[in-house]
Design a protein around this motif. Structure first.
Motif, mmCIF file in Angstrom:
data_model
loop_
_atom_site.group_PDB
_atom_site.id
_atom_site.type_symbol
_atom_site.label_atom_id
_atom_site.label_comp_id
_atom_site.label_asym_id
_atom_site.label_seq_id
_atom_site.Cartn_x
_atom_site.Cartn_y
_atom_site.Cartn_z
ATOM 1 N N ARG A 121 0.838 -1.198 0.000
ATOM 2 C CA ARG A 121 0.000 0.000 0.000
ATOM 3 C C ARG A 121 0.877 1.253 0.000
ATOM 4 N NH1 ARG A 121 -5.150 -0.061 1.195
ATOM 5 N NH2 ARG A 121 -4.910 -2.042 2.314
ATOM 6 N N ARG A 122 1.918 1.210 0.823
ATOM 7 C CA ARG A 122 2.885 2.310 0.866
ATOM 8 C C ARG A 122 4.282 1.703 0.961
ATOM 9 N NH1 ARG A 122 3.433 7.285 5.249
ATOM 10 N NH2 ARG A 122 4.762 8.602 3.928
ATOM 11 N N PRO A 123 4.957 1.528 -0.160
ATOM 12 C CA PRO A 123 6.262 0.854 -0.134
ATOM 13 C C PRO A 123 7.305 1.687 0.593
ATOM 14 C CG PRO A 123 5.873 1.822 -2.293
ATOM 15 C CD PRO A 123 4.592 1.975 -1.523
ATOM 16 N N ARG A 124 8.311 0.992 1.115
ATOM 17 C CA ARG A 124 9.444 1.701 1.686
ATOM 18 C C ARG A 124 10.184 2.450 0.574
ATOM 19 N NH1 ARG A 124 10.691 -3.424 4.078
ATOM 20 N NH2 ARG A 124 12.767 -3.385 3.101
ATOM 21 N N THR A 125 11.001 3.408 0.959
ATOM 22 C CA THR A 125 11.746 4.167 -0.049
ATOM 23 C C THR A 125 12.933 3.379 -0.573
ATOM 24 O OG1 THR A 125 13.097 5.247 1.644
ATOM 25 C CG2 THR A 125 11.064 6.363 0.959
ATOM 26 N N ARG A 126 13.458 2.433 0.234
ATOM 27 C CA ARG A 126 14.624 1.644 -0.148
ATOM 28 C C ARG A 126 14.485 0.222 0.359
ATOM 29 N NH1 ARG A 126 16.670 6.623 -0.147
ATOM 30 N NH2 ARG A 126 18.413 7.066 -1.576
ATOM 31 N N TYR A 127 15.008 -0.713 -0.441
ATOM 32 C CA TYR A 127 15.069 -2.118 -0.060
ATOM 33 C C TYR A 127 16.487 -2.605 -0.324
ATOM 34 C CZ TYR A 127 9.919 -2.120 -0.115
ATOM 35 O OH TYR A 127 8.593 -1.847 0.139
ATOM 36 N N ALA A 128 17.215 -2.933 0.739
ATOM 37 C CA ALA A 128 18.538 -3.538 0.596
ATOM 38 C C ALA A 128 18.352 -5.047 0.563
ATOM 39 C CB ALA A 128 19.435 -3.134 1.756
ATOM 40 N N VAL A 129 18.760 -5.682 -0.535
ATOM 41 C CA VAL A 129 18.412 -7.080 -0.779
ATOM 42 C C VAL A 129 19.631 -7.847 -1.265
ATOM 43 C CG1 VAL A 129 16.872 -8.623 -2.054
ATOM 44 C CG2 VAL A 129 16.097 -6.331 -1.465
ATOM 45 N N GLY A 130 19.727 -9.089 -0.862
ATOM 46 C CA GLY A 130 20.828 -9.945 -1.308
ATOM 47 C C GLY A 130 21.829 -10.136 -0.196
#
Length: 298
Positions: free
Chosen positions: A241-250
């Motif tokens: 609905r309201r995504p985060r501004t950043r996703y650190a993945v891996g």
């Protein structure tokens, strides 16, 4: 909310002929999106057409190519709901050694191509009153390493550009999200390793280049995560609905970024040098055990 079918939604994914782009295009298609997969190597995207993805030959350094692409998407589908700016590459070498024409090309692909496609889809997203632009950056947009100056400069630029876009587009109902991959098992490392050895494999930076290339051309202890983890992150972004501004993945992404936030510059320099040296030794032993030259960037 992840996995909701959205058959009326349209997504564009760039750099979609392999790796992160291909995994993301497939994931969005499985979620019901009409997906346009953009890349220069159209022939490699033929298998995706069999599941309903629409492969299109696009060069993100060619304005006419990008304009024609977005015009086609609008003519066929009438809207753009998601733009995944994934096209990019790593061109490594000492700042002193990298020809400026190559440095400019890396900015053209990694930054200006991303910006231009965003410009082209934004009038349609504003008209809809909605949209999500997902910029695939890197933990390299927050950290640095020797011989990666031009690559890191492009990713730092993506981070800053994305932050400004997020603020200016929020009033129009458009979200801008950054995904920061850590180590991902794609063609990226091989390309970066080849550029590195071709550019700085001889001369004053040769020792550093050999060490870093060893790390690039092997996967010590299975360090890299599969591209699917980025596709999973994209799925979270488009369904939140309201995504985060950043996703650190891996693998390694979150602890490395945490260390960068905490440590002073000189301390982080030392940690990076120690870590790269240790990982390069591991990679060299592993590669030697497979009977391959440790610094083979091919």
């Amino acid at each position: 909310m992840e996995g909701i079918m959205t058959s009326d939604k349209v997504a564009i994914v760039t750099g979609a002929s392999s790796g992160i782009g291909e995994a993301t295009a497939r994931r969005l298609r499985a979620m019901g999106y009409t997906v346009y997969a953009a890349a220069r190597r159209v022939e490699r995207m033929a298998p995706m057409a069999e599941i309903g993805i629409r492969p299109v030959g696009v060069d993100v350094t060619d304005d006419e190519s990008m304009v024609g692409f977005v015009e086609r998407v609008i003519a066929e589908s009438g809207r753009v709901d998601v733009l995944v700016n994934n096209a990019g590459y790593g061109s490594y070498g000492a700042v002193e050694d990298v020809p400026l024409h190559e440095a400019r090309r890396q900015f053209e692909v990694n930054v200006f191509g991303l910006a231009r496609l965003s410009q082209l889809v934004l009038p349609h997203m504003r008209r809809q009153g909605s949209g999500r632009i997902i910029n695939i950056s890197s933990i390299g947009g927050k950290i640095y390493e020797p011989l990666g100056g031009w690559y890191h400069a492009t990713k730092f630029a993506v981070e800053g550009l994305s932050d400004s876009m997020r603020m200016e587009l929020a009033p129009f109902g458009i979200d801008v999200v950054v995904i920061e991959p850590g180590a991902i098992a794609t063609e990226w490392s091989g390309v970066a390793g080849r550029h590195l050895l071709e550019t700085s494999g001889q001369g004053p930076y040769a020792k550093q280049a050999a060490r870093l290339a060893t790390f690039f051309t092997a996967d010590p202890d299975g360090m890299a995560s599969p591209p699917s983890v980025i596709a999973d992150a994209v799925a979270k972004v488009v369904t939140a609905r309201r995504p985060r501004t950043r996703y650190a993945v891996g693998r390694g992404a979150k602890p490395i970024l945490a260390a960068r936030r905490i440590l002073p510059d000189r301390a982080f320099d030392r940690i990076m040098n120690i870590t790269l040296a240790a990982l390069s030794r591991q990679a060299a032993r592993r590669t030697a055990g497979q009977g391959q030259p440790a610094t083979n960037g091919a």
